[in-house]
Design a protein around this motif. Structure first.
Motif, mmCIF file in Angstrom:
data_model
loop_
_atom_site.group_PDB
_atom_site.id
_atom_site.type_symbol
_atom_site.label_atom_id
_atom_site.label_comp_id
_atom_site.label_asym_id
_atom_site.label_seq_id
_atom_site.Cartn_x
_atom_site.Cartn_y
_atom_site.Cartn_z
ATOM 1 N N PHE A 131 0.832 -1.200 0.000
ATOM 2 C CA PHE A 131 0.000 0.000 0.000
ATOM 3 C C PHE A 131 0.862 1.243 0.000
ATOM 4 O O PHE A 131 1.780 1.383 0.806
ATOM 5 N N ALA A 132 0.583 2.167 -0.915
ATOM 6 C CA ALA A 132 1.237 3.479 -0.949
ATOM 7 C C ALA A 132 0.163 4.549 -0.795
ATOM 8 O O ALA A 132 -0.892 4.477 -1.431
ATOM 9 N N ARG A 133 0.451 5.537 0.042
ATOM 10 C CA ARG A 133 -0.529 6.596 0.295
ATOM 11 C C ARG A 133 0.191 7.950 0.280
ATOM 12 O O ARG A 133 1.296 8.086 0.799
ATOM 13 N N TRP A 134 -0.442 8.936 -0.319
ATOM 14 C CA TRP A 134 0.123 10.283 -0.372
ATOM 15 C C TRP A 134 -1.029 11.274 -0.518
ATOM 16 O O TRP A 134 -2.191 10.889 -0.657
ATOM 17 N N ASP A 135 -0.692 12.566 -0.455
ATOM 18 C CA ASP A 135 -1.715 13.583 -0.690
ATOM 19 C C ASP A 135 -1.274 14.475 -1.851
ATOM 20 O O ASP A 135 -0.188 14.306 -2.418
ATOM 21 N N LEU A 136 -2.121 15.426 -2.212
ATOM 22 C CA LEU A 136 -1.845 16.246 -3.392
ATOM 23 C C LEU A 136 -0.568 17.060 -3.222
ATOM 24 O O LEU A 136 0.234 17.179 -4.167
ATOM 25 N N ALA A 137 -0.357 17.621 -2.043
ATOM 26 C CA ALA A 137 0.862 18.412 -1.822
ATOM 27 C C ALA A 137 2.107 17.568 -2.042
ATOM 28 O O ALA A 137 3.118 18.041 -2.580
ATOM 29 N N GLU A 138 2.068 16.299 -1.642
ATOM 30 C CA GLU A 138 3.213 15.406 -1.838
ATOM 31 C C GLU A 138 3.391 15.051 -3.311
ATOM 32 O O GLU A 138 4.524 14.881 -3.784
ATOM 33 N N ALA A 139 2.297 14.956 -4.041
ATOM 34 C CA ALA A 139 2.409 14.706 -5.482
ATOM 35 C C ALA A 139 3.087 15.884 -6.180
ATOM 36 O O ALA A 139 3.951 15.692 -7.041
ATOM 37 N N TRP A 140 2.736 17.103 -5.800
ATOM 38 C CA TRP A 140 3.372 18.276 -6.408
ATOM 39 C C TRP A 140 4.878 18.270 -6.166
ATOM 40 O O TRP A 140 5.651 18.679 -7.038
ATOM 41 N N ARG A 141 5.296 17.815 -4.988
ATOM 42 C CA ARG A 141 6.724 17.842 -4.652
ATOM 43 C C ARG A 141 7.475 16.654 -5.256
ATOM 44 O O ARG A 141 8.705 16.612 -5.191
ATOM 45 N N VAL A 142 6.776 15.686 -5.815
ATOM 46 C CA VAL A 142 7.309 14.538 -6.558
ATOM 47 C C VAL A 142 8.020 13.539 -5.646
ATOM 48 O O VAL A 142 7.637 12.360 -5.579
ATOM 49 N N ASP A 143 9.092 13.957 -4.967
ATOM 50 C CA ASP A 143 9.897 13.012 -4.186
ATOM 51 C C ASP A 143 9.086 12.237 -3.152
ATOM 52 O O ASP A 143 9.284 11.015 -3.006
ATOM 53 N N PRO A 144 8.181 12.870 -2.379
ATOM 54 C CA PRO A 144 7.393 12.076 -1.416
ATOM 55 C C PRO A 144 6.546 11.004 -2.094
ATOM 56 O O PRO A 144 6.408 9.896 -1.567
ATOM 57 N N LEU A 145 5.994 11.306 -3.257
ATOM 58 C CA LEU A 145 5.201 10.306 -3.985
ATOM 59 C C LEU A 145 6.102 9.186 -4.494
ATOM 60 O O LEU A 145 5.756 8.002 -4.385
ATOM 61 N N VAL A 146 7.270 9.536 -5.013
ATOM 62 C CA VAL A 146 8.209 8.522 -5.486
ATOM 63 C C VAL A 146 8.616 7.603 -4.336
ATOM 64 O O VAL A 146 8.646 6.369 -4.487
ATOM 65 N N ARG A 147 8.915 8.175 -3.163
ATOM 66 C CA ARG A 147 9.302 7.352 -2.006
ATOM 67 C C ARG A 147 8.171 6.430 -1.585
ATOM 68 O O ARG A 147 8.408 5.259 -1.236
ATOM 69 N N ALA A 148 6.932 6.917 -1.615
ATOM 70 C CA ALA A 148 5.782 6.091 -1.225
ATOM 71 C C ALA A 148 5.622 4.911 -2.176
ATOM 72 O O ALA A 148 5.368 3.775 -1.743
ATOM 73 N N LEU A 149 5.768 5.143 -3.468
ATOM 74 C CA LEU A 149 5.618 4.059 -4.439
ATOM 75 C C LEU A 149 6.745 3.042 -4.307
ATOM 76 O O LEU A 149 6.511 1.824 -4.345
ATOM 77 N N ARG A 150 7.961 3.521 -4.134
ATOM 78 C CA ARG A 150 9.087 2.593 -4.011
ATOM 79 C C ARG A 150 8.995 1.781 -2.724
ATOM 80 O O ARG A 150 9.347 0.597 -2.698
ATOM 81 N N ALA A 151 8.522 2.415 -1.638
ATOM 82 C CA ALA A 151 8.363 1.688 -0.378
ATOM 83 C C ALA A 151 7.323 0.583 -0.500
ATOM 84 O O ALA A 151 7.378 -0.415 0.234
ATOM 85 N N ALA A 152 6.372 0.752 -1.432
ATOM 86 C CA ALA A 152 5.353 -0.280 -1.667
ATOM 87 C C ALA A 152 5.842 -1.345 -2.645
ATOM 88 O O ALA A 152 5.055 -2.220 -3.041
ATOM 89 N N GLY A 153 7.104 -1.268 -3.037
ATOM 90 C CA GLY A 153 7.660 -2.294 -3.905
ATOM 91 C C GLY A 153 7.375 -2.094 -5.379
ATOM 92 O O GLY A 153 7.517 -3.039 -6.172
ATOM 93 N N ILE A 154 6.981 -0.887 -5.771
ATOM 94 C CA ILE A 154 6.680 -0.625 -7.176
ATOM 95 C C ILE A 154 7.971 -0.221 -7.881
ATOM 96 O O ILE A 154 8.609 0.760 -7.511
#
Length: 328
Positions: A279-302
């Protein structure tokens, strides 16, 4: 439930508009110490205005202009406010369409546009605006790509209240003589998806693609333990799930409802994890900043099988000349 276009539409100012002639007639005083001048002869409470979110301040400005100029036709971001299309930050200008002008002009913060391609006009609660299809195509030509995608997705998403079909948008753009943004438009017509249920999903989908991750399936439904769980993003290669949070869904203004929804969401996430879905979870502000979304996806094994599109990613963080400030 996701917000629909009609829910986002603003046709009444977020703050009461005080017209100077009405104040004088009622014997009310207007002080520069307590009031903010929005347009000539139109004021609002200064402290309340400063406390608004950027897009709310823009709505005040748009509706103050419409109050003073009821025969003007709003277009672009200004029409988006009234039509309920997604807006981001505080737009710099009030945009007006005037087909009778020989050339576009600027008057302070009012940009008056003309065009060789006529626009259809409609009225929403007495406010004149370019129609939804024309407003969407116009914004698609000029907005940064992730914002433009959110506008197009909203206009074709039945869940968001959109009433357009993608072929209609493409055909309208193709019928126009304007050449601006044609390459941009081709990308939008290929990537837009009416399954998107919020602007946050649209922006996130663009970031996922540009960051080099595989394209997810939208709104996949899983049935486990007698429950039907629909998710924002499913990545079949890893069986991982991605969710972008919009805090309004938790009804935080109602503590009891918020607690119940948070508990339900935790049980839902635990249930999906039990059946092997990282499971990866983020919010819109994290998507704008890119890196938090990338970390969430990688932590979920994507896995990230593709090279990032740095030119597109740069459009997320660079200042837009169409806004007062870069607001996220």
């Amino acid at each position: 439930m996701p917000f629909q276009l009609v829910d986002r539409a603003v046709t009444v100012s977020p703050l009461p508009l005080l017209l100077i002639e009405e104040a004088r007639m009622l014997g009310q005083s207007v002080s520069r110490a307590t009031h903010r001048r929005i347009r000539k002869g139109v004021y609002v409470d200064g402290a309340a205005y400063d406390a608004l979110k950027p897009w709310e301040r823009y709505a005040v400005r748009v509706l103050a202009f419409a109050r003073r100029h009821p025969s003007a036709v709003l277009c672009l971001e200004s029409a988006a406010v009234v039509l309920g299309l997604p807006t981001f930050g505080e737009a710099r200008d009030i945009h007006v369409y005037d087909p009778d002008r020989a050339a576009s002009r600027r008057f302070g913060d009012v940009a008056v546009h003309t065009s060789d391609d006529p626009r259809a006009v409609t009225s929403v609660d007495g406010i004149l605006v370019t129609t939804l299809i024309d407003t969407v195509v116009d914004l698609a030509r000029v907005l940064p790509p992730a914002q433009a995608l959110a506008v197009v997705d909203a206009s074709i998403s039945s869940v968001q209240g959109g009433s357009q079909a993608l072929p209609e948008l493409s055909a309208r753009a193709a019928s126009q003589r304007a050449r601006r943004g044609r390459v941009h438009l081709r990308w939008l017509w290929e990537f837009a998806d009416g399954a998107a249920e919020s602007p946050a999903e649209s922006v996130s989908r663009a970031v996922i693609e540009w960051a080099g991750f595989p394209r997810p399936v939208l709104q996949r439904t899983f049935r486990y333990e007698g429950h039907r769980d629909r998710v924002d993003f499913h990545f079949p290669e890893s069986d991982a799930i991605g969710e972008v949070d919009g805090w309004e869904k938790y009804a935080l203004a109602d503590p009891a409802a918020a607690a119940q929804r948070l508990a339900d969401e935790k049980r839902r996430e635990d249930r999906l994890r039990r059946y092997g879905h990282p499971f990866a979870r983020w919010d819109l502000a994290e998507a704008w900043r890119v890196d938090p979304l990338v970390r969430a996806l990688r932590a979920a094994g994507i896995r990230r099988p593709y090279a990032p599109h740095f030119t597109f990613l740069a459009t997320l963080s660079s200042y837009s000349p169409r806004t007062v400030r870069a607001s996220r």
